[in-house]
Design an enzyme around this catalytic site. Structure first.
Site, PDB file in Angstrom:
ATOM      1  N   ASN A  11       0.865  -1.183   0.000  1.00 55.65           N
ATOM      2  CA  ASN A  11       0.000   0.000   0.000  1.00 55.65           C
ATOM      3  C   ASN A  11       0.903   1.235   0.000  1.00 55.65           C
ATOM      4  O   ASN A  11       1.520   1.552   1.013  1.00 55.65           O
ATOM      5  CB  ASN A  11      -0.893  -0.036   1.251  1.00 55.65           C
ATOM      6  CG  ASN A  11      -1.705   1.233   1.411  1.00 55.65           C
ATOM      7  OD1 ASN A  11      -1.860   2.015   0.467  1.00 55.65           O
ATOM      8  ND2 ASN A  11      -2.224   1.450   2.604  1.00 55.65           N
ATOM      9  N   TRP A  12       0.970   1.916  -1.154  1.00 56.29           N
ATOM     10  CA  TRP A  12       1.891   3.058  -1.269  1.00 56.29           C
ATOM     11  C   TRP A  12       1.292   4.333  -0.664  1.00 56.29           C
ATOM     12  O   TRP A  12       1.945   5.363  -0.650  1.00 56.29           O
ATOM     13  CB  TRP A  12       2.264   3.283  -2.747  1.00 56.29           C
ATOM     14  CG  TRP A  12       3.061   2.162  -3.330  1.00 56.29           C
ATOM     15  CD1 TRP A  12       3.673   1.151  -2.648  1.00 56.29           C
ATOM     16  CD2 TRP A  12       3.352   1.946  -4.717  1.00 56.29           C
ATOM     17  NE1 TRP A  12       4.325   0.306  -3.533  1.00 56.29           N
ATOM     18  CE2 TRP A  12       4.140   0.769  -4.804  1.00 56.29           C
ATOM     19  CE3 TRP A  12       3.025   2.612  -5.901  1.00 56.29           C
ATOM     20  CZ2 TRP A  12       4.611   0.274  -6.021  1.00 56.29           C
ATOM     21  CZ3 TRP A  12       3.496   2.111  -7.109  1.00 56.29           C
ATOM     22  CH2 TRP A  12       4.273   0.952  -7.173  1.00 56.29           C
ATOM     23  N   GLU A  98      -6.734   4.295   8.055  1.00 54.30           N
ATOM     24  CA  GLU A  98      -6.646   5.737   7.738  1.00 54.30           C
ATOM     25  C   GLU A  98      -7.975   6.242   7.159  1.00 54.30           C
ATOM     26  O   GLU A  98      -8.349   7.392   7.354  1.00 54.30           O
ATOM     27  CB  GLU A  98      -5.461   5.992   6.787  1.00 54.30           C
ATOM     28  CG  GLU A  98      -4.143   5.872   7.550  1.00 54.30           C
ATOM     29  CD  GLU A  98      -2.983   5.296   6.771  1.00 54.30           C
ATOM     30  OE1 GLU A  98      -2.992   5.346   5.521  1.00 54.30           O
ATOM     31  OE2 GLU A  98      -2.047   4.774   7.417  1.00 54.30           O
ATOM     32  N   GLU A 168      -5.436  -5.529  10.795  1.00 57.10           N
ATOM     33  CA  GLU A 168      -4.512  -4.407  10.887  1.00 57.10           C
ATOM     34  C   GLU A 168      -4.795  -3.614  12.166  1.00 57.10           C
ATOM     35  O   GLU A 168      -5.602  -2.677  12.155  1.00 57.10           O
ATOM     36  CB  GLU A 168      -4.686  -3.484   9.685  1.00 57.10           C
ATOM     37  CG  GLU A 168      -4.288  -4.113   8.367  1.00 57.10           C
ATOM     38  CD  GLU A 168      -3.562  -3.098   7.504  1.00 57.10           C
ATOM     39  OE1 GLU A 168      -2.405  -3.368   7.149  1.00 57.10           O
ATOM     40  OE2 GLU A 168      -4.135  -2.048   7.211  1.00 57.10           O
ATOM     41  N   GLY A 174       2.063   2.062  10.700  1.00 56.99           N
ATOM     42  CA  GLY A 174       2.951   3.208  10.515  1.00 56.99           C
ATOM     43  C   GLY A 174       3.638   3.667  11.793  1.00 56.99           C
ATOM     44  O   GLY A 174       4.195   4.764  11.841  1.00 56.99           O
ATOM     45  N   GLY A 235       2.698  -1.303   4.330  1.00 52.60           N
ATOM     46  CA  GLY A 235       2.652   0.122   3.997  1.00 52.60           C
ATOM     47  C   GLY A 235       4.060   0.652   3.760  1.00 52.60           C
ATOM     48  O   GLY A 235       4.636   0.481   2.689  1.00 52.60           O
ATOM     49  N   GLY A 236       4.637   1.275   4.789  1.00 53.38           N
ATOM     50  CA  GLY A 236       5.940   1.941   4.674  1.00 53.38           C
ATOM     51  C   GLY A 236       7.009   1.104   3.967  1.00 53.38           C
ATOM     52  O   GLY A 236       7.706   1.615   3.072  1.00 53.38           O
TER      53      GLY A 236
HETATM   54  C1  PEP Z   1      -0.920  -0.174   5.920  1.00 55.81           C
HETATM   55  O1  PEP Z   1      -0.897   0.933   5.402  1.00 55.81           O
HETATM   56  O2  PEP Z   1      -1.869  -0.939   5.719  1.00 55.81           O
HETATM   57  C2  PEP Z   1       0.189  -0.573   6.779  1.00 55.81           C
HETATM   58  C3  PEP Z   1       0.179  -1.763   7.326  1.00 55.81           C
HETATM   59  O3  PEP Z   1       1.190   0.355   6.955  1.00 55.81           O
HETATM   60  P1  PEP Z   1       2.604   0.106   7.687  1.00 55.81           P
HETATM   61  O4  PEP Z   1       3.175  -1.166   7.104  1.00 55.81           O
HETATM   62  O5  PEP Z   1       3.427   1.302   7.323  1.00 55.81           O
HETATM   63  O6  PEP Z   1       2.336  -0.025   9.127  1.00 55.81           O
END
Ligand code: PEP
Length: 256
Positions: A11-12, A98, A168, A174, A235-236
């Site tokens: 997920n960018w 988010e 999640e 994040g 994500g990151g």
């Molecule tokens: C996400 O955006 O779904 C996520 C898991 O982000 P991160 O890996 O940055 O925690």
């Protein structure tokens, strides 16, 4: 439980413009040569979906939308409809934390989006998870139950085959505070037992469940080894080419 290809979704978020997304995708394609036993999906900015859909080798990678609106068309300034994503994406995130916590997406919104995705022939990735304060007050299972039951209302037993659930925890997204594999195992068990309650034993075993929350190349294998985890939502770390490539390689090694 489900013996399928591991599903790794990057997920960018609101990063990479169309040009940079295209360059990244090209490099990722080279980085993960020979890993066809892993299902690799990227979720770029909505602007990049059309050009990337022409560039992508669909045998190697797939596209996901980060978000969309559930109505088919109309006076909804600034929104992208599920009907406009049809044919462009294989997956779309629904109920990402988010969206829920920054943009106020409700359980009803997630339900409408799940149905809009199914109507338009792409797979919703229903993201569910508790906040830190909900966890502290012992509400994790209730939150998972409510977000799951609310998001899946009126989904049939055939349709559940085409839905992915992502656990999640909000406090892990994040933040660098990832859940322990033990916490993930507990949550995944609760999710599958709720699916069993709604759709029966077979669907509880076959529905794909992912973990997401601060996963890195170093921690990926631990989560991929958790019983009942079919993949990861990243994500990151998905913005770092070699790190994302290394997570995909770990998923490939586990599948061997
Ligand atoms: C996400 O955006 O779904 C996520 C898991 O982000 P991160 O890996 O940055 O925690």
């Amino acid at each position: 439980m489900a013996a399928q290809k591991k599903l790794i979704i990057g997920n960018w978020k609101m990063n990479l413009n169309v040009h940079d997304a295209s360059v990244y995708l090209h490099k990722l394609d080279v980085e993960i040569q020979g890993h066809r036993d892993v299902e690799v999906v990227v979720a770029p900015t909505a602007l990049a979906l059309q050009p990337l859909s022409l560039q992508i080798n669909r045998h190697k990678m797939k596209l996901a939308a980060q978000n969309f609106y559930w109505r088919d068309f109309g006076a909804f300034t600034g929104e992208v409809a599920a009907t406009q994503l049809r044919g462009l994406v294989k997956y779309a995130l629904v109920g990402h934390s988010e969206r829920r916590h920054v943009f106020g997406e409700t359980v009803k919104d997630t339900r409408e989006k799940v149905h809009a995705a199914l109507r338009n022939q792409f797979t919703p990735v229903l993201c569910i998870g508790e906040t830190q304060s909900e966890r502290t007050s012992g509400e994790t299972k209730d939150i998972l139950h409510d977000q799951l039951v609310g998001g899946l209302a009126n989904v049939t037993s055939e349709e559940i085959d085409n839905i992915v659930i992502a656990y999640e925890p909000v406090w892990a997204i994040g933040t660098g505070n990832n859940a322990s594999p033990h916490d993930v195992a507990d949550a995944v068990l609760a999710i599958r037992s709720q699916i069993r309650h709604l759709y029966g034993k077979e669907k509880a075993a076959s529905v794909r469940v992912l973990y997401g929350g601060s996963v890195t190349a170093d921690s990926a294998s631990d989560y991929l080894h958790v019983n009942g985890v079919d993949g990861l939502l990243i994500g990151g770390a998905s913005l770092k080419l070699h790190e994302f490539g290394s997570i995909i390689k770990k998923a490939h090694n586990i599948t061997q």
